[in-house]
Write a protein that holds these residues in place. Structure first.
Motif, short mmCIF file in Angstrom:
data_model
loop_
_atom_site.label_atom_id
_atom_site.label_comp_id
_atom_site.label_asym_id
_atom_site.label_seq_id
_atom_site.Cartn_x
_atom_site.Cartn_y
_atom_site.Cartn_z
N VAL A 45 0.85 -1.19 0.00
CA VAL A 45 0.00 0.00 0.00
C VAL A 45 0.89 1.25 0.00
O VAL A 45 1.84 1.35 0.77
N GLY A 46 0.59 2.17 -0.92
CA GLY A 46 1.34 3.43 -1.00
C GLY A 46 2.66 3.32 -1.77
O GLY A 46 3.40 4.29 -1.87
N GLU A 47 2.96 2.14 -2.31
CA GLU A 47 4.27 1.96 -2.98
C GLU A 47 4.19 2.04 -4.50
O GLU A 47 5.22 1.99 -5.19
N THR A 48 2.98 2.15 -5.04
CA THR A 48 2.81 2.07 -6.50
C THR A 48 3.69 3.04 -7.26
O THR A 48 4.43 2.63 -8.17
N GLU A 49 3.64 4.31 -6.87
CA GLU A 49 4.37 5.33 -7.65
C GLU A 49 5.88 5.14 -7.53
O GLU A 49 6.60 5.27 -8.51
N THR A 50 6.36 4.82 -6.33
CA THR A 50 7.80 4.62 -6.13
C THR A 50 8.30 3.46 -6.99
O THR A 50 9.37 3.54 -7.59
N VAL A 51 7.53 2.38 -7.03
CA VAL A 51 7.97 1.21 -7.81
C VAL A 51 7.97 1.54 -9.30
O VAL A 51 8.91 1.18 -10.03
N LYS A 52 6.95 2.26 -9.73
CA LYS A 52 6.91 2.65 -11.16
C LYS A 52 8.15 3.46 -11.49
O LYS A 52 8.80 3.23 -12.50
N LYS A 53 8.45 4.43 -10.64
CA LYS A 53 9.56 5.34 -10.90
C LYS A 53 10.92 4.65 -10.75
O LYS A 53 11.78 4.77 -11.62
N ASN A 54 11.08 3.89 -9.68
CA ASN A 54 12.42 3.34 -9.39
C ASN A 54 12.72 2.00 -10.06
O ASN A 54 13.88 1.63 -10.19
N VAL A 55 11.68 1.28 -10.44
CA VAL A 55 11.94 -0.03 -11.05
C VAL A 55 11.47 -0.09 -12.50
O VAL A 55 12.25 -0.34 -13.41
N LEU A 56 10.20 0.20 -12.72
CA LEU A 56 9.63 -0.03 -14.05
C LEU A 56 10.10 0.98 -15.10
O LEU A 56 10.45 0.60 -16.22
N GLU A 57 10.12 2.25 -14.73
CA GLU A 57 10.45 3.26 -15.74
C GLU A 57 11.93 3.23 -16.15
O GLU A 57 12.31 3.77 -17.17
N LYS A 58 12.73 2.54 -15.36
CA LYS A 58 14.16 2.43 -15.71
C LYS A 58 14.40 1.32 -16.73
O LYS A 58 15.46 1.20 -17.31
N GLU A 59 13.40 0.47 -16.92
CA GLU A 59 13.52 -0.65 -17.87
C GLU A 59 12.60 -0.37 -19.04
O GLU A 59 11.69 0.43 -18.92
N CYS A 60 12.84 -1.03 -20.18
CA CYS A 60 11.80 -0.88 -21.20
C CYS A 60 11.13 -2.22 -21.42
O CYS A 60 11.65 -3.08 -22.12
#
Ligand code: CTP
Ligand code: MG
Length: 239
Positions: free
Chosen positions: A59-74
């Protein structure tokens, strides 16, 4: 068969607290050989025949994970991020609700970074053939049941025992019906630690055991990190 019946979705679970790891950084985001632990599972599913991925985070981690993990990969595939819940089964249910219509679903512990494309492939085949399957391996140790005082009560027949891993794979409708049923009533949720148990409690079809790998360990306590890093390092050298 319609397109959505053939589609396979994956739920990757990363909403746990990692209490047994006793670390400041949650175990799913710890850096293992230069990469966040959760990224290993995401990459394995990205390279598999699965068409859609739902990543379940705290809970509350969605944006951080998107920014720190997903957006760094394609990632080529669609990765939807949703919030999980208190117990693993709450998180699985959130994942099932977030997946778009599909024929089969694979549920995977994000804490198992050594998952391979081959294991994912075998789980998909198992779901297609048996409607419900789990990957696992025969146990190597002798397993005893202890009584309340810590004395051996009995010894189980080792040849019949499997240690269960993930992915656990099901026809989507079956998994959804079993989970809908278990979520209706808290008394049905007691002691549920994996998805096969939900199907078993619901009274679904027999769950087939599929071969995983002894390497497909779940990073749970600090020594698991040492082993996982060594295995990842060895894999890197073999490539
Ligand atoms: N998990 C989850 N939601 C929960 C609990 C667990 O998504 N409420 C996920 C974890 O992130 C992990 C997997 O389920 O990928 C297996 O759980 P486990 O190894 O027990 O992880 P944690 O629950 O995080 O660890 P612990 O039990 O030590 O707190
Ligand atoms: Mg846990």
């Amino acid at each position: 068969m319609g397109q959505e019946q053939k589609k396979t979705g994956a739920i990757i679970l990363a909403a746990g607290k990692g209490t047994r790891m006793h670390s400041d950084v949650q175990k799913q985001y710890m850096i293992l050989k230069g990469k966040p632990l959760i990224l290993y599972s995401l990459e394995a599913f990205e390279e598999s025949p699965v068409q859609e991925i739902v990543l379940v985070v705290g809970v509350g981690e969605t944006e951080t994970v998107k920014k720190n993990v997903l957006e760094k990969e394609c990632f080529k595939k669609s990765v939807t991020v949703v919030e999980g819940g208190r117990e693993r089964y709450h998180s699985v249910y959130a994942g099932l609700q977030a997946l778009s219509a599909c024929g089969y679903v694979l549920i995977h512990d994000g804490a198992r970074p050594l998952i391979t494309r081959d294991i994912i492939y075998r789980a998909i085949e198992g779901a297609r053939k048996y409607q419900a399957c789990v990957v696992g391996m025969p146990v190597k140790d002798t397993i005893k049941v202890s009584d309340e005082d810590g004395f051996s009560e009995k010894t189980l027949k080792r040849a019949k025992l499997w240690q269960i891993q993930t992915p656990q794979a099901f026809s989507y409708d079956l998994a959804r019906s079993a989970y809908d049923w278990i979520m209706e009533d808290m008394s049905r949720q007691e002691g549920v630690t994996d998805d096969a148990m939900v199907v078993e409690k619901w009274g679904g079809p027999r769950v087939k055991m599929i071969e995983g790998s002894y390497e497909n360990l779940k990073v749970t306590t600090p020594e698991d990190l040492v082993v996982a890093e060594a295995l990842i390092g060895r894999r890197g050298n073999l490539k």
